[in-house]
Design an enzyme around this catalytic site. Structure first.
Site, mmCIF file in Angstrom:
data_model
loop_
_atom_site.group_PDB
_atom_site.id
_atom_site.type_symbol
_atom_site.label_atom_id
_atom_site.label_comp_id
_atom_site.label_asym_id
_atom_site.label_seq_id
_atom_site.Cartn_x
_atom_site.Cartn_y
_atom_site.Cartn_z
ATOM 1 N N CYS A 93 -69.444 -62.458 15.083
ATOM 2 C CA CYS A 93 -68.828 -63.780 15.040
ATOM 3 C C CYS A 93 -68.574 -64.372 16.430
ATOM 4 C CB CYS A 93 -67.563 -63.729 14.183
ATOM 5 S SG CYS A 93 -67.021 -65.350 13.634
ATOM 6 N N ARG A 127 -64.147 -75.099 7.888
ATOM 7 C CA ARG A 127 -64.225 -73.648 8.078
ATOM 8 C C ARG A 127 -65.133 -73.055 7.018
ATOM 9 N NH1 ARG A 127 -61.758 -71.969 12.151
ATOM 10 N NH2 ARG A 127 -62.414 -69.841 11.797
ATOM 11 N N HIS A 203 -67.793 -60.052 9.131
ATOM 12 C CA HIS A 203 -66.671 -59.159 9.389
ATOM 13 C C HIS A 203 -66.532 -58.245 8.183
ATOM 14 C CE1 HIS A 203 -64.976 -61.645 12.688
ATOM 15 N NE2 HIS A 203 -65.333 -62.680 11.964
#
Ligand code: GLN
Length: 251
Positions: A93, A127, A203
């Site tokens: 990320c 997001r 993640h």
């Protein structure tokens, strides 16, 4: 047998269990009698990479990326050379974004990246959050064997970013999105594969649920040091169950 992993900015880049990737690599090495030494490198520390086999960078918010930007640029030359010479890198990320040319924040500020891989990131308005399933486009080594033994050709994980990453011409993605947003929510691509660099938005942490990727990384590091042998098979039934459960639920 020994390998050395450099964990870059462990105090600044560590979101959603990213550190678990380091633990996974360490455990999977230990189970095969490979000693993986972990060295932590942060702001102001000297980064000499002669002894490094694997470099790991986790994710961070824009704020952290800003803080370490200047420090990272002092390390950029050495890092670039090491990557070109085959250093194995896993970058997640925010860490992945830093390998590109720049990260343009929401207020238009361009944080220069390492400029190692031809990609760039622009802060988006929305997001991109949620579970991700991606189809791996290219396992470089032992692909058939991996698919045969482990029967995994997907990656699963969790993403939470607003940055939209775009790969330059000729730069290969790590995978194609089956579910989720990936690099930018537009082109269906996820992550990057460049030399021995794996960059991804996933993640979770990523590696416990994707043991085939963990082994791919260990294999690449061993090969670079001239060790050419098959990794001992491990009992990955739990890991595969966890992986498959996610594919089953969201795929
Ligand atoms: N700052 C980046 C973004 O939001 C990275 C976030 C992360 O590492 N999860 O795009």
């Amino acid at each position: 047998m020994k390998l050395v992993l450099y964990h870059l900015y462990p105090d600044l880049l560590d979101l959603y269990g990213d550190r678990g990737n380091v633990l996974t690599l360490k455990a999977r090495c230990r189970w095969r009698n490979i000693d993986l030494e972990v060295r932590q490198v942060s702001l102001g520390d000297d980064l000499s990479l002669e002894e490094a086999d694997i470099l790991f960078l986790g994710g961070g918010s824009d704020r952290e990326q800003n803080i370490l930007g200047r420090d990272l640029s002092s390390k950029a030359g050495d890092l670039k050379q090491a990557v070109e010479e085959g250093l194995v890198v896993l970058a997640i990320c925010g860490g992945y974004q830093l390998f590109g040319q720049y990260y343009e924040t929401a207020d238009g500020k361009k944080i220069p990246g390492l400029g190692i891989i031809d990609l760039y990131t622009v802060a988006g308005r929305k997001r991109m959050i949620g579970n991700v399933i991606a189809q791996v486009t290219d396992f470089d080594q032992n692909k058939a064997q991996l698919e045969d033994k482990v029967k995994l050709n997907t990656l699963v994980g969790f993403e939470n970013h607003s940055g939209k990453t775009y790969l330059g011409p000729g730069i290969k993605p790590l995978a194609k999105i089956v579910k989720g947003y990936g690099n930018n929510g537009e082109d269906g691509l996820e992550g990057v594969r460049y030399k021995n660099v794996w960059g991804t938005y996933l993640h979770g942490p990523l590696l416990p649920k994707n043991p085939h990727l963990a082994d791919e990384i260990i294999r690449a590091a061993l090969k670079r040091r001239g060790y050419d042998f098959e990794l001992a098979e491990l009992d990955d039934s739990l890991e595969i169950k966890a992986h498959s459960a996610i594919v089953g639920r969201f795929g």
